[in-house]
Write a protein that holds these residues in place. Structure first.
Motif, PDB file in Angstrom:
ATOM      1  N   LYS A 125     105.560  -8.150  49.415  1.00 17.18           N
ATOM      2  CA  LYS A 125     105.335  -8.296  50.858  1.00 17.18           C
ATOM      3  C   LYS A 125     105.935  -7.149  51.649  1.00 17.18           C
ATOM      4  O   LYS A 125     105.628  -6.989  52.840  1.00 17.18           O
ATOM      5  N   GLU A 126     106.796  -6.344  51.038  1.00 14.30           N
ATOM      6  CA  GLU A 126     107.375  -5.160  51.662  1.00 14.30           C
ATOM      7  C   GLU A 126     107.278  -4.000  50.688  1.00 14.30           C
ATOM      8  O   GLU A 126     107.069  -4.197  49.493  1.00 14.30           O
ATOM      9  N   HIS A 127     107.413  -2.782  51.219  1.00 13.85           N
ATOM     10  CA  HIS A 127     107.423  -1.584  50.391  1.00 13.85           C
ATOM     11  C   HIS A 127     106.135  -1.466  49.557  1.00 13.85           C
ATOM     12  O   HIS A 127     106.163  -1.348  48.343  1.00 13.85           O
ATOM     13  N   PHE A 128     105.015  -1.507  50.259  1.00  8.90           N
ATOM     14  CA  PHE A 128     103.727  -1.307  49.593  1.00  8.90           C
ATOM     15  C   PHE A 128     102.932  -0.265  50.366  1.00  8.90           C
ATOM     16  O   PHE A 128     103.283   0.125  51.491  1.00  8.90           O
ATOM     17  N   SER A 129     101.842   0.203  49.773  1.00  9.22           N
ATOM     18  CA  SER A 129     100.974   1.194  50.415  1.00  9.22           C
ATOM     19  C   SER A 129      99.529   0.899  50.050  1.00  9.22           C
ATOM     20  O   SER A 129      99.252   0.239  49.033  1.00  9.22           O
ATOM     21  N   VAL A 130      98.614   1.385  50.876  1.00  8.34           N
ATOM     22  CA  VAL A 130      97.183   1.131  50.686  1.00  8.34           C
ATOM     23  C   VAL A 130      96.413   2.399  51.027  1.00  8.34           C
ATOM     24  O   VAL A 130      96.779   3.132  51.948  1.00  8.34           O
ATOM     25  N   CYS A 131      95.340   2.641  50.286  1.00  6.00           N
ATOM     26  CA  CYS A 131      94.401   3.705  50.645  1.00  6.00           C
ATOM     27  C   CYS A 131      93.004   3.117  50.731  1.00  6.00           C
ATOM     28  O   CYS A 131      92.549   2.418  49.819  1.00  6.00           O
ATOM     29  N   TRP A 132      92.333   3.385  51.852  1.00  8.52           N
ATOM     30  CA  TRP A 132      90.945   2.979  52.029  1.00  8.52           C
ATOM     31  C   TRP A 132      90.081   4.234  52.093  1.00  8.52           C
ATOM     32  O   TRP A 132      90.414   5.192  52.809  1.00  8.52           O
ATOM     33  N   THR A 133      88.967   4.247  51.386  1.00  7.92           N
ATOM     34  CA  THR A 133      88.040   5.368  51.427  1.00  7.92           C
ATOM     35  C   THR A 133      86.615   4.846  51.589  1.00  7.92           C
ATOM     36  O   THR A 133      86.291   3.731  51.176  1.00  7.92           O
ATOM     37  N   GLY A 134      85.771   5.679  52.186  1.00  6.32           N
ATOM     38  CA  GLY A 134      84.376   5.303  52.370  1.00  6.32           C
ATOM     39  C   GLY A 134      83.732   6.209  53.401  1.00  6.32           C
ATOM     40  O   GLY A 134      84.113   7.373  53.553  1.00  6.32           O
ATOM     41  N   PHE A 135      82.772   5.646  54.138  1.00  5.70           N
ATOM     42  CA  PHE A 135      82.014   6.428  55.105  1.00  5.70           C
ATOM     43  C   PHE A 135      81.813   5.613  56.372  1.00  5.70           C
ATOM     44  O   PHE A 135      81.658   4.389  56.334  1.00  5.70           O
ATOM     45  N   LEU A 136      81.819   6.330  57.495  1.00  2.00           N
ATOM     46  CA  LEU A 136      81.656   5.734  58.815  1.00  2.00           C
ATOM     47  C   LEU A 136      80.334   6.201  59.399  1.00  2.00           C
ATOM     48  O   LEU A 136      80.077   7.405  59.493  1.00  2.00           O
ATOM     49  N   GLU A 137      79.498   5.247  59.808  1.00  2.00           N
ATOM     50  CA  GLU A 137      78.206   5.565  60.420  1.00  2.00           C
ATOM     51  C   GLU A 137      78.313   5.446  61.930  1.00  2.00           C
ATOM     52  O   GLU A 137      78.814   4.443  62.450  1.00  2.00           O
ATOM     53  N   ALA A 138      77.847   6.454  62.637  1.00  2.00           N
ATOM     54  CA  ALA A 138      77.903   6.449  64.104  1.00  2.00           C
ATOM     55  C   ALA A 138      76.627   5.836  64.668  1.00  2.00           C
ATOM     56  O   ALA A 138      75.536   6.335  64.419  1.00  2.00           O
ATOM     57  N   PRO A 139      76.716   4.758  65.450  1.00  2.00           N
ATOM     58  CA  PRO A 139      75.506   4.137  66.009  1.00  2.00           C
ATOM     59  C   PRO A 139      75.013   4.802  67.283  1.00  2.00           C
ATOM     60  O   PRO A 139      73.902   4.528  67.721  1.00  2.00           O
ATOM     61  N   ALA A 140      75.820   5.669  67.906  1.00  2.00           N
ATOM     62  CA  ALA A 140      75.420   6.316  69.153  1.00  2.00           C
ATOM     63  C   ALA A 140      76.077   7.695  69.219  1.00  2.00           C
ATOM     64  O   ALA A 140      77.071   7.951  68.543  1.00  2.00           O
ATOM     65  N   THR A 141      75.512   8.565  70.020  1.00  2.57           N
ATOM     66  CA  THR A 141      76.061   9.903  70.200  1.00  2.57           C
ATOM     67  C   THR A 141      76.988   9.915  71.409  1.00  2.57           C
ATOM     68  O   THR A 141      76.654   9.365  72.459  1.00  2.57           O
ATOM     69  N   GLY A 142      78.141  10.569  71.247  1.00  2.00           N
ATOM     70  CA  GLY A 142      79.063  10.691  72.367  1.00  2.00           C
ATOM     71  C   GLY A 142      80.503  10.671  71.913  1.00  2.00           C
ATOM     72  O   GLY A 142      80.810  10.753  70.723  1.00  2.00           O
ATOM     73  N   LEU A 143      81.406  10.552  72.886  1.00  2.00           N
ATOM     74  CA  LEU A 143      82.834  10.524  72.610  1.00  2.00           C
ATOM     75  C   LEU A 143      83.284   9.093  72.335  1.00  2.00           C
ATOM     76  O   LEU A 143      83.129   8.212  73.183  1.00  2.00           O
ATOM     77  N   TYR A 144      83.799   8.876  71.150  1.00  2.00           N
ATOM     78  CA  TYR A 144      84.382   7.598  70.772  1.00  2.00           C
ATOM     79  C   TYR A 144      85.887   7.655  71.009  1.00  2.00           C
ATOM     80  O   TYR A 144      86.527   8.691  70.796  1.00  2.00           O
ATOM     81  N   ILE A 145      86.462   6.542  71.424  1.00  2.00           N
ATOM     82  CA  ILE A 145      87.916   6.420  71.471  1.00  2.00           C
ATOM     83  C   ILE A 145      88.333   5.569  70.281  1.00  2.00           C
ATOM     84  O   ILE A 145      88.009   4.378  70.214  1.00  2.00           O
ATOM     85  N   LEU A 146      88.991   6.196  69.316  1.00  2.00           N
ATOM     86  CA  LEU A 146      89.504   5.468  68.163  1.00  2.00           C
ATOM     87  C   LEU A 146      90.863   4.877  68.510  1.00  2.00           C
ATOM     88  O   LEU A 146      91.739   5.581  69.026  1.00  2.00           O
ATOM     89  N   HIS A 147      91.049   3.598  68.231  1.00  2.00           N
ATOM     90  CA  HIS A 147      92.298   2.899  68.506  1.00  2.00           C
ATOM     91  C   HIS A 147      92.962   2.533  67.187  1.00  2.00           C
ATOM     92  O   HIS A 147      92.306   2.045  66.259  1.00  2.00           O
ATOM     93  N   LEU A 148      94.260   2.736  67.131  1.00  2.00           N
ATOM     94  CA  LEU A 148      95.037   2.339  65.960  1.00  2.00           C
ATOM     95  C   LEU A 148      96.220   1.496  66.405  1.00  2.00           C
ATOM     96  O   LEU A 148      96.933   1.859  67.354  1.00  2.00           O
TER      97      LEU A 148
END
Length: 355
Positions: free
Chosen positions: A66-89
């Protein structure tokens, strides 16, 4: 003997059945979960539908502490519209995000729940390599990757509906959603299995940027994986249409019971956009139709949504919106017998009508 005969016959018959030439990859991101904050011990590999996790003080997966772990996610992101996206984390503790194999956001340190954001320009119909790395030190653990799309309408803005949302599963792919022969430029994520063998980059000092204190936001643009517009879709009949005549768009596919266009629909829509650019005086009605299965009101709404999605795609390709009208007719205008299961799919279609 009879049972053996028929079993053998069925096996032979099934071996002769045709198989589909290509299966689309799964939606979501490929995830590898490690014990240790530096990807020391790979324990679990799975597909995660989206990055929206609040594990509190619980293990994120079987066999992971439950502590001291790590994760890696990989793949592809498809854009549904053209323009400036604001990515939130939103994160607790450390995170790094690459889009198109370029580091876009980094806050690789122990921290309480922290929010950050960055703007990035994406183009509709393009697919971008995506990699997210995360580590948890102690106590609470949380990770959310979301976006605010550029095509949010003023109606949505003032309606009170949330503008920011975790990136939906339908825009995330575990592998390229187009055949390799259809890719002009590929930014392939680092495979999760290779992470354990590579040295981790040294965390940079905190800097101020659009991501806020503690977030490093490189300025380099993302590289895109671009499906080319070279497939043999011609739509030759479009130029010969007279006013009021219609043409059913071929090879147009949506996720079942939704208005979500599948990537395999792009060649047809790109060909349609090309024709419209060649004939700037042409105006079209985009007409959505369904069969008569289910509630008529729901079918009508779905047909309208699909017509609007097609119109939106064409507008994003540079076609003047004044030239395009989108209407839905539900199941009121069948072209085949709905009672025949073999013919019924013909009624589920999108047409263009010359205006």
């Amino acid at each position: 003997m009879t049972y053996f005969y028929w079993s053998t016959l069925l096996l032979c018959a099934s071996a002769c059945l045709p198989t589909t030439a290509q299966t689309l990859p799964a939606h979501g991101l490929a995830a590898t979960y490690y014990n240790g904050e530096n990807f020391e011990e790979a324990v679990v590999e799975r597909i995660d539908a989206q990055l929206d996790f609040e594990w509190h003080s619980r293990p994120p997966a079987t066999g992971i502490s439950k502590e001291h772990f790590s994760v890696c996610w990989t793949g592809f992101l498809e854009a549904p519209a053209t323009g400036l996206y604001i990515l939130h984390l939103t994160v607790d503790d450390g995170v790094r995000v690459w889009i198109g194999n370029r580091l876009l956001l980094e806050s690789w340190r122990n921290q309480y729940v922290t929010d950050g954001q960055v703007r990035v320009r994406l183009e509709a119909g393009k697919v971008y390599a995506l990699r997210v790395e995360y580590y948890q030190n102690a106590l609470e653990s949380r990770l959310v990757l979301g976006w605010e799309r550029p095509d949010v309408s003023m109606e949505d803005f003032f309606s009170g509906r949330p503008i920011f949302e975790p990136i939906p599963t339908r825009y995330l792919w575990t592998a390229l959603p187009v055949p390799p022969s259809e890719v002009r430029e590929a930014g392939t994520p680092v495979p999760p299995a290779a992470l354990a063998a590579r040295p981790l980059p040294v965390a940079k000092p905190a800097a101020l940027g659009s991501g806020g204190p503690g977030w490093i936001v490189p300025k380099a643009p993302a590289r895109a994986v671009v499906p080319p517009d070279t497939l043999p879709v011609r739509l030759d009949g479009l130029a010969q249409l007279t006013k009021g005549q219609r043409l059913t768009l071929p090879n147009l596919y949506f996720t079942q019971s939704t208005a979500d266009l599948l990537p395999s629909s792009r060649p047809t829509l790109n060909a349609l956009a090309r024709r419209l650019r060649e004939q700037p005086a042409m105006r079209l009605e985009i007409a959505g139709h369904t069969d008569n299965v289910g509630e008529a009101a729901l079918n009508l709404r779905l047909s309208r949504q699909r017509a609007r999605v097609v119109r939106q795609y064409l507008v994003q390709q540079g076609i003047d919106s004044v030239r395009l009208a989108a209407r839905g007719y539900g199941g009121t205008r069948p072209v085949a017998d709905n009672r025949d299961p073999q013919q019924r799919p013909r009624n589920r279609r999108v047409e263009v009508v010359r205006q």
